[in-house]
Design a protein around this motif. Sequence first.
Motif, short mmCIF file in Angstrom:
data_model
loop_
_atom_site.label_atom_id
_atom_site.label_comp_id
_atom_site.label_asym_id
_atom_site.label_seq_id
_atom_site.Cartn_x
_atom_site.Cartn_y
_atom_site.Cartn_z
N PRO A 197 2.13 2.67 -7.67
CA PRO A 197 0.98 1.78 -7.59
C PRO A 197 1.00 0.97 -6.28
O PRO A 197 2.04 0.46 -5.87
CB PRO A 197 1.13 0.86 -8.79
CG PRO A 197 2.52 1.03 -9.30
CD PRO A 197 3.12 2.22 -8.64
N VAL A 198 -0.16 0.90 -5.65
CA VAL A 198 -0.35 0.10 -4.44
C VAL A 198 -1.60 -0.74 -4.68
O VAL A 198 -2.63 -0.20 -5.08
CB VAL A 198 -0.52 0.99 -3.20
CG1 VAL A 198 -0.96 0.18 -1.99
CG2 VAL A 198 0.77 1.74 -2.90
N THR A 199 -1.49 -2.05 -4.45
CA THR A 199 -2.63 -2.91 -4.71
C THR A 199 -2.90 -3.87 -3.55
O THR A 199 -1.99 -4.25 -2.82
CB THR A 199 -2.42 -3.76 -5.98
OG1 THR A 199 -1.34 -4.67 -5.77
CG2 THR A 199 -2.15 -2.89 -7.20
N THR A 200 -4.17 -4.22 -3.44
CA THR A 200 -4.56 -5.37 -2.63
C THR A 200 -5.09 -6.39 -3.62
O THR A 200 -5.68 -6.04 -4.64
CB THR A 200 -5.63 -5.00 -1.58
OG1 THR A 200 -6.77 -4.43 -2.22
CG2 THR A 200 -5.08 -4.03 -0.54
N ALA A 212 -6.01 -10.94 -4.42
CA ALA A 212 -6.19 -12.31 -3.94
C ALA A 212 -4.98 -13.16 -4.32
O ALA A 212 -4.50 -13.95 -3.52
CB ALA A 212 -7.45 -12.92 -4.54
N MET A 213 -4.49 -12.98 -5.56
CA MET A 213 -3.34 -13.77 -6.00
C MET A 213 -2.57 -13.14 -7.14
O MET A 213 -1.66 -13.74 -7.68
CB MET A 213 -3.79 -15.19 -6.38
CG MET A 213 -4.81 -15.23 -7.49
SD MET A 213 -5.55 -16.84 -7.77
CE MET A 213 -6.72 -16.92 -6.43
N SER A 214 -2.90 -11.92 -7.53
CA SER A 214 -2.31 -11.32 -8.72
C SER A 214 -1.20 -10.30 -8.45
O SER A 214 -0.70 -9.69 -9.39
CB SER A 214 -3.40 -10.64 -9.55
OG SER A 214 -4.36 -11.58 -9.95
N GLY A 215 -0.86 -10.05 -7.21
CA GLY A 215 0.18 -9.07 -6.91
C GLY A 215 -0.19 -7.70 -7.47
O GLY A 215 -1.31 -7.24 -7.32
N LEU A 216 0.75 -7.07 -8.15
CA LEU A 216 0.48 -5.77 -8.79
C LEU A 216 -0.33 -5.94 -10.07
O LEU A 216 -0.78 -4.96 -10.65
CB LEU A 216 1.79 -5.05 -9.11
CG LEU A 216 2.54 -4.46 -7.93
CD1 LEU A 216 3.94 -4.01 -8.34
CD2 LEU A 216 1.77 -3.31 -7.31
N GLY A 217 -0.51 -7.20 -10.50
CA GLY A 217 -1.25 -7.43 -11.73
C GLY A 217 -0.65 -6.63 -12.87
O GLY A 217 0.57 -6.52 -13.00
N THR A 228 6.43 9.23 -14.13
CA THR A 228 7.41 8.18 -13.83
C THR A 228 6.73 7.19 -12.91
O THR A 228 6.30 7.57 -11.81
CB THR A 228 8.65 8.78 -13.13
OG1 THR A 228 9.22 9.76 -14.00
CG2 THR A 228 9.66 7.71 -12.79
N ILE A 229 6.62 5.96 -13.35
CA ILE A 229 5.98 4.93 -12.53
C ILE A 229 7.05 4.32 -11.65
O ILE A 229 8.02 3.74 -12.13
CB ILE A 229 5.29 3.84 -13.39
CG1 ILE A 229 4.38 4.47 -14.45
CG2 ILE A 229 4.53 2.86 -12.49
CD1 ILE A 229 3.27 5.35 -13.92
N GLY A 230 6.88 4.48 -10.34
CA GLY A 230 7.86 4.00 -9.39
C GLY A 230 7.53 2.62 -8.86
O GLY A 230 6.60 1.95 -9.33
N GLN A 231 8.29 2.21 -7.89
CA GLN A 231 8.14 0.90 -7.28
C GLN A 231 6.78 0.76 -6.62
O GLN A 231 6.34 1.63 -5.87
CB GLN A 231 9.24 0.70 -6.24
CG GLN A 231 9.17 -0.60 -5.49
CD GLN A 231 10.28 -0.71 -4.45
OE1 GLN A 231 11.26 0.03 -4.48
NE2 GLN A 231 10.10 -1.60 -3.50
N GLY A 232 6.11 -0.34 -6.89
CA GLY A 232 4.79 -0.59 -6.32
C GLY A 232 4.84 -1.45 -5.08
O GLY A 232 5.88 -2.01 -4.71
N LEU A 233 3.68 -1.53 -4.44
CA LEU A 233 3.49 -2.39 -3.27
C LEU A 233 2.23 -3.20 -3.50
O LEU A 233 1.17 -2.64 -3.81
CB LEU A 233 3.34 -1.55 -2.00
CG LEU A 233 2.94 -2.31 -0.73
CD1 LEU A 233 4.08 -3.23 -0.28
CD2 LEU A 233 2.54 -1.35 0.38
N ALA A 234 2.33 -4.52 -3.35
CA ALA A 234 1.18 -5.41 -3.46
C ALA A 234 1.00 -6.16 -2.15
O ALA A 234 1.97 -6.73 -1.63
CB ALA A 234 1.38 -6.39 -4.61
N VAL A 235 -0.22 -6.15 -1.61
CA VAL A 235 -0.52 -6.83 -0.36
C VAL A 235 -1.73 -7.73 -0.59
O VAL A 235 -2.76 -7.27 -1.09
CB VAL A 235 -0.84 -5.81 0.77
CG1 VAL A 235 -1.23 -6.52 2.05
CG2 VAL A 235 0.35 -4.89 1.00
#
Length: 180
Positions: free
Chosen positions: A127-130, A132-137, A151-158
């Motif tokens: 998962p990769v997300t953009t 406002a304030m929720s990160g990966l939500g 398999t859900i791997g490490q995500g990135l939140a920006v």
Amino acid sequence: MTPAPSPGTRTLLVYFSRPGENYWYGGRRDLEVGNTEVLATMITERVELDTYRIEAADPYPHDYEETRARNVREQDQDARPAIASPLPDVTEYDTVILASPIWNVRPPMIMSTFVESVSLEGKRVLPVTTHAMSGLGRSVAVYTELAVGATIGQGLAVQGEEVADAGPDLERWLREVALV
């Protein structure tokens, strides 16, 4: 440390992004290119992969408040908004990156449409997300529930407002998940 991907592994980047009026440090700003598309482009510049852009059959409004209200309705109804173009064949991919904004603490419902419409069984989903304030939500929980057998791997939140400066964080994440 995660080993480098083995030869012959293939990655697909699937992303949904909405240009138009967006949240911007508490106010609003008009974006010609949505934050998630900017981040997706940054990924494609660093990793050899295929991409698929999710387009809504009924496009989301330009107006932020109208989009927010539609999203709340879709979440309340557990809707599955239609995707405009044919879905990709994901069988040849080992890793699928699912990139989207976070709306009301979860990926937009159109991401659920995609995940439920293809088989991600046996695949690594990142998962990769953009946001406002929720990160990966709730993206990890949503994809864990919907992507049966993946398999859900490490995500990135920006943070959306910081996406243009996300290069160092993106490069670190790409190394950590063994895509570079």
